[in-house]
Scaffold this active site. Structure first.
Site, PDB file in Angstrom:
ATOM      1  N   THR A  43       0.843  -1.409   0.200  1.00 52.11           N
ATOM      2  CA  THR A  43       0.104   0.044   0.014  1.00 52.11           C
ATOM      3  C   THR A  43       1.010   1.231   0.014  1.00 52.11           C
ATOM      4  O   THR A  43       0.511   2.430  -0.706  1.00 52.11           O
ATOM      5  CB  THR A  43      -0.985   0.082   1.065  1.00 52.11           C
ATOM      6  OG1 THR A  43      -1.740  -1.263   1.298  1.00 52.11           O
ATOM      7  CG2 THR A  43      -1.735   1.104   1.326  1.00 52.11           C
ATOM      8  N   TYR A  57      -8.233   0.295  -3.179  1.00 53.86           N
ATOM      9  CA  TYR A  57      -7.098   0.967  -4.139  1.00 53.86           C
ATOM     10  C   TYR A  57      -6.269  -0.137  -4.526  1.00 53.86           C
ATOM     11  O   TYR A  57      -6.562  -1.489  -4.483  1.00 53.86           O
ATOM     12  CB  TYR A  57      -6.112   2.077  -3.251  1.00 53.86           C
ATOM     13  CG  TYR A  57      -5.462   1.305  -1.956  1.00 53.86           C
ATOM     14  CD1 TYR A  57      -6.437   1.359  -0.872  1.00 53.86           C
ATOM     15  CD2 TYR A  57      -4.619   0.597  -2.044  1.00 53.86           C
ATOM     16  CE1 TYR A  57      -5.830   0.823   0.208  1.00 53.86           C
ATOM     17  CE2 TYR A  57      -4.005  -0.174  -1.002  1.00 53.86           C
ATOM     18  CZ  TYR A  57      -4.722  -0.106   0.158  1.00 53.86           C
ATOM     19  OH  TYR A  57      -4.439  -0.737   1.170  1.00 53.86           O
ATOM     20  N   THR A 123       1.614  -4.147   4.250  1.00 58.65           N
ATOM     21  CA  THR A 123       1.426  -4.533   5.681  1.00 58.65           C
ATOM     22  C   THR A 123       0.777  -5.904   5.983  1.00 58.65           C
ATOM     23  O   THR A 123       1.021  -6.505   7.018  1.00 58.65           O
ATOM     24  CB  THR A 123       0.546  -3.398   6.426  1.00 58.65           C
ATOM     25  OG1 THR A 123      -0.815  -3.687   5.723  1.00 58.65           O
ATOM     26  CG2 THR A 123       1.098  -2.054   6.265  1.00 58.65           C
ATOM     27  N   ASP A 124       0.139  -6.499   5.034  1.00 60.92           N
ATOM     28  CA  ASP A 124      -0.564  -7.885   5.345  1.00 60.92           C
ATOM     29  C   ASP A 124       0.333  -8.819   5.903  1.00 60.92           C
ATOM     30  O   ASP A 124       0.314  -9.709   6.769  1.00 60.92           O
ATOM     31  CB  ASP A 124      -1.330  -8.133   4.044  1.00 60.92           C
ATOM     32  CG  ASP A 124      -2.365  -7.556   3.771  1.00 60.92           C
ATOM     33  OD1 ASP A 124      -3.137  -7.991   2.920  1.00 60.92           O
ATOM     34  OD2 ASP A 124      -2.699  -6.718   4.566  1.00 60.92           O
ATOM     35  N   LYS A 196       0.138  -7.259  13.068  1.00 62.29           N
ATOM     36  CA  LYS A 196      -1.143  -6.451  12.463  1.00 62.29           C
ATOM     37  C   LYS A 196      -2.179  -6.595  13.281  1.00 62.29           C
ATOM     38  O   LYS A 196      -2.822  -8.015  13.345  1.00 62.29           O
ATOM     39  CB  LYS A 196      -1.220  -6.644  11.089  1.00 62.29           C
ATOM     40  CG  LYS A 196      -1.961  -5.815  10.347  1.00 62.29           C
ATOM     41  CD  LYS A 196      -2.057  -5.974   8.790  1.00 62.29           C
ATOM     42  CE  LYS A 196      -3.015  -4.796   8.223  1.00 62.29           C
ATOM     43  NZ  LYS A 196      -2.947  -4.732   6.738  1.00 62.29           N
ATOM     44  N   GLU A 317      -1.741 -28.428  27.485  1.00 61.68           N
ATOM     45  CA  GLU A 317      -2.824 -28.898  27.029  1.00 61.68           C
ATOM     46  C   GLU A 317      -2.837 -30.331  26.368  1.00 61.68           C
ATOM     47  O   GLU A 317      -3.778 -30.906  25.680  1.00 61.68           O
ATOM     48  CB  GLU A 317      -3.468 -27.857  26.295  1.00 61.68           C
ATOM     49  CG  GLU A 317      -4.308 -26.703  26.584  1.00 61.68           C
ATOM     50  CD  GLU A 317      -5.301 -26.965  27.701  1.00 61.68           C
ATOM     51  OE1 GLU A 317      -5.819 -26.428  28.553  1.00 61.68           O
ATOM     52  OE2 GLU A 317      -6.213 -28.357  27.343  1.00 61.68           O
TER      53      GLU A 317
HETATM   54  N1  DGL Z   1      -2.389  -5.874  -0.248  1.00 64.24           N
HETATM   55  C1  DGL Z   1      -2.069  -5.515   1.036  1.00 64.24           C
HETATM   56  C2  DGL Z   1      -0.635  -5.675   1.279  1.00 64.24           C
HETATM   57  O1  DGL Z   1       0.034  -5.505  -0.024  1.00 64.24           O
HETATM   58  C3  DGL Z   1      -2.469  -4.242   1.337  1.00 64.24           C
HETATM   59  C4  DGL Z   1      -2.420  -3.783   2.637  1.00 64.24           C
HETATM   60  C5  DGL Z   1      -0.937  -2.705   2.676  1.00 64.24           C
HETATM   61  O2  DGL Z   1       0.280  -2.954   2.381  1.00 64.24           O
HETATM   62  O3  DGL Z   1      -0.906  -1.959   3.770  1.00 64.24           O
HETATM   63  O4  DGL Z   1      -0.119  -6.030   2.239  1.00 64.24           O
END
Ligand code: DGL
Length: 360
Positions: A43, A57, A123-124, A196, A317
Site C-alpha cells: 500500500t 485502491y 502490511t499484510d 497487525k 494442554e
Molecule cells: N494488499 C495489502 C498488502 O500489500 C495491502 C495492505 C498494505 O500494504 O497496507 O499487504
C-alpha cells in the site's frame, strides 16, 4: 638510546591511533548515513482513484524512485539510494521472495558504504518478512521494514512520514544490534513480537503485552528496551546457499473442527505443521489422531495458539513429551511457521527444534 627510540616510536603510534579515532568519530558525527531502500510493493506504493480512497485502491503501483522523490526530506537525514526488488501486494509474498530479499540485504550490509537498510512492504505480511529476516540477516546494522495503511494518493497518507521515520531509524547508531525492526505510526516494534492488529487503521501494528521498543519523536528514534531473544548475527540459520525452504503449513482450530485440513496438508507434502490451537494450544479430539499420524510419518508438529498472546506451555494442554510435539512459546502461528521452516533446514530433531523455539 634504543630504549628512547622505541619509546618515541610507541608514542608516535599512540598519537596516530588517537588521531585516526578522532577523525573517524568526527566523520561519523558529521557525515550522513548511507541508507538503501529496497522496495517490494504494498500500500505504501499503492494508488487510489480519489484522494479519499482508503480501501479498494491498487497496491504496488508506485516505483521506488517516486517514493523517494515524494519525500525530499529524506536527503537531509541520509544519503538514500533505492532498488525495486519486487512490486507485489504482500499477500503474495512467498518463500522465494524471502530468499531473494535476504540475499540482497546481506550483500548490501556486507558493504562498508552501506549503514542501514529500509524495506518498503505491504502490511499484510510485513510481520512475517520482518521475522524471517530477523533470523537470517548476518549483520548488526539496522534493517527497518515499513509500510502504510493508506495509499500514496490518499489525504493524510501515512506512507511518507513512515518512510521518513524508517530512514531515520535505519541511519541511527541507536538501532544497531536491535534486530530487524518495524517502524510505523511513530513507533518502533521488534520483528519477533510485532503483529497487525487492525485491518484498516494506521495504528494497526502492535507488540501485544510484550510491548514496542520505542518511538520516533522530533526526528529521532528513542529506544526504551530491546528483545531478549537471539536474532541476526546470533542465529544459527544461513539461507545463503538455499534455493528453497521446507514446506511448512498451518492448520487452524475452532469449535467442531475435523482432521481434514491436517490430512490434506500432510498429503500435500508438508514437512512441518503448525497447529493454531484454541486457548493454550489445545488439540480438539477429532484432530489429535491426524496430528499423531502426521508425526509418525516424520512431520514435525508445533503446537501454537490462535489467541495471539501468551505462552503455549509444554505438556500443558497435551502431553508433548509423549506425542513428540514442539510448542511455539509466544510465537503466533504465522511466525512459528517461519521458525519451524528455518529449523528444518538444520535438523529434524524435535529436541533441537524445541530449543530453537526457546531461543529465538
Ligand atoms: N494488499 C495489502 C498488502 O500489500 C495491502 C495492505 C498494505 O500494504 O497496507 O499487504
Amino acid at each position: 638510546m634504543s630504549y628512547l627510540k622505541s619509546a618515541r616510536a610507541l608514542l608516535a603510534l599512540f598519537g596516530l591511533v588517537a588521531a585516526m579515532a578522532a577523525a573517524q568519530a568526527q566523520t561519523a558525527a558529521g557525515k550522513l548515513p548511507n541508507v538503501t531502500i529496497l522496495a517490494t510493493g504494498g500500500t505504501i506504493a499503492g494508488s487510489g482513484a480519489t484522494t479519499t480512497t482508503t480501501v479498494g485502491y491498487t497496491a504496488a503501483t508506485v516505483g521506488v524512485d517516486a517514493l523517494i522523490k515524494a519525500v525530499p526530506e529524506l536527503q537531509k537525514v541520509a544519503h538514500v539510494s533505492g532498488e525495486q526488488v519486487f512490486q507485489i501486494a504482500s499477500e503474495n509474498m512467498g518463500n522465494d521472495n524471502w530468499l531473494v530479499l535476504a540475499r540482497r540485504v546481506n550483500a548490501l550490509l556486507a558493504r562498508p558504504d552501506v549503514d542501514g537498510i529500509v524495506i518498503t512492504h505491504g502490511t499484510d505480511t510485513i510481520e512475517e518478512t520482518a521475522y524471517f529476516l530477523n533470523l537470517v540477516v548476518k549483520s548488526r546494522k539496522p534493517v527497518v521494514v515499513v509500510g502504510a495503511m493508506r495509499p500514496s494518493t490518499a489525504i493524510s497518507a501515512d506512507g511518507p512520514i513512515n518512510l521518513y521515520n524508517a530512514v531515520l531509524t535505519a541511519g541511527s547508531q541507536d538501532a544497531v544490534g536491535k534486530g530487524v525492526l518495524v517502524v510505523m505510526n511513530d513507533q518502533i516494534n521488534a520483528a519477533r513480537e510485532v503483529t497487525k492488529t487492525n485491518t484498516t487503521t494506521t495504528d494497526t501494528f502492535k507488540s501485544p503485552e510484550l510491548g514496542m521498543l520505542g518511538y520516533i519523536v522530533d526526528n529521532k528514534p528513542h529506544f526504551y528496551r530491546a528483545s531478549t531473544r537471539k536474532h541476526t548475527v546470533d542465529t544459527e540459520f544461513d539461507v545463503s546457499k538455499l534455493d528453497t525452504l521446507p514446506q511448512v503449513d498451518i492448520a487452524y482450530a475452532y469449535a467442531n473442527v475435523g482432521p481434514a485440513a491436517v490430512n490434506a496438508l500432510v498429503a500435500a507434502g508438508a514437512r512441518g505443521l503448525v497447529h493454531a490451537g484454541v486457548g493454550d494450544g489445545s488439540l480438539p479430539a477429532k484432530v489429535r489422531p491426524a496430528l499423531s499420524s502426521a508425526r509418525e510419518k516424520g512431520v514435525v508438529i508445533v503446537r501454537a495458539s490462535r489467541v495471539g498472546q501468551g505462552i503455549v506451555a509444554r505438556n500443558g494442554e497435551a502431553n508433548d513429551d509423549q506425542l513428540d510435539f514442539v510448542v511455539a512459546d509466544t510465537l503466533n502461528p504465522q511466525k512459528a511457521r517461519i521458525l519451524l521452516m528455518l529449523a528444518l533446514t538444520r535438523t529434524g530433531s524435535t529436541k533441537e527444534i524445541q530449543r530453537m523455539f526457546y531461543t529465538y
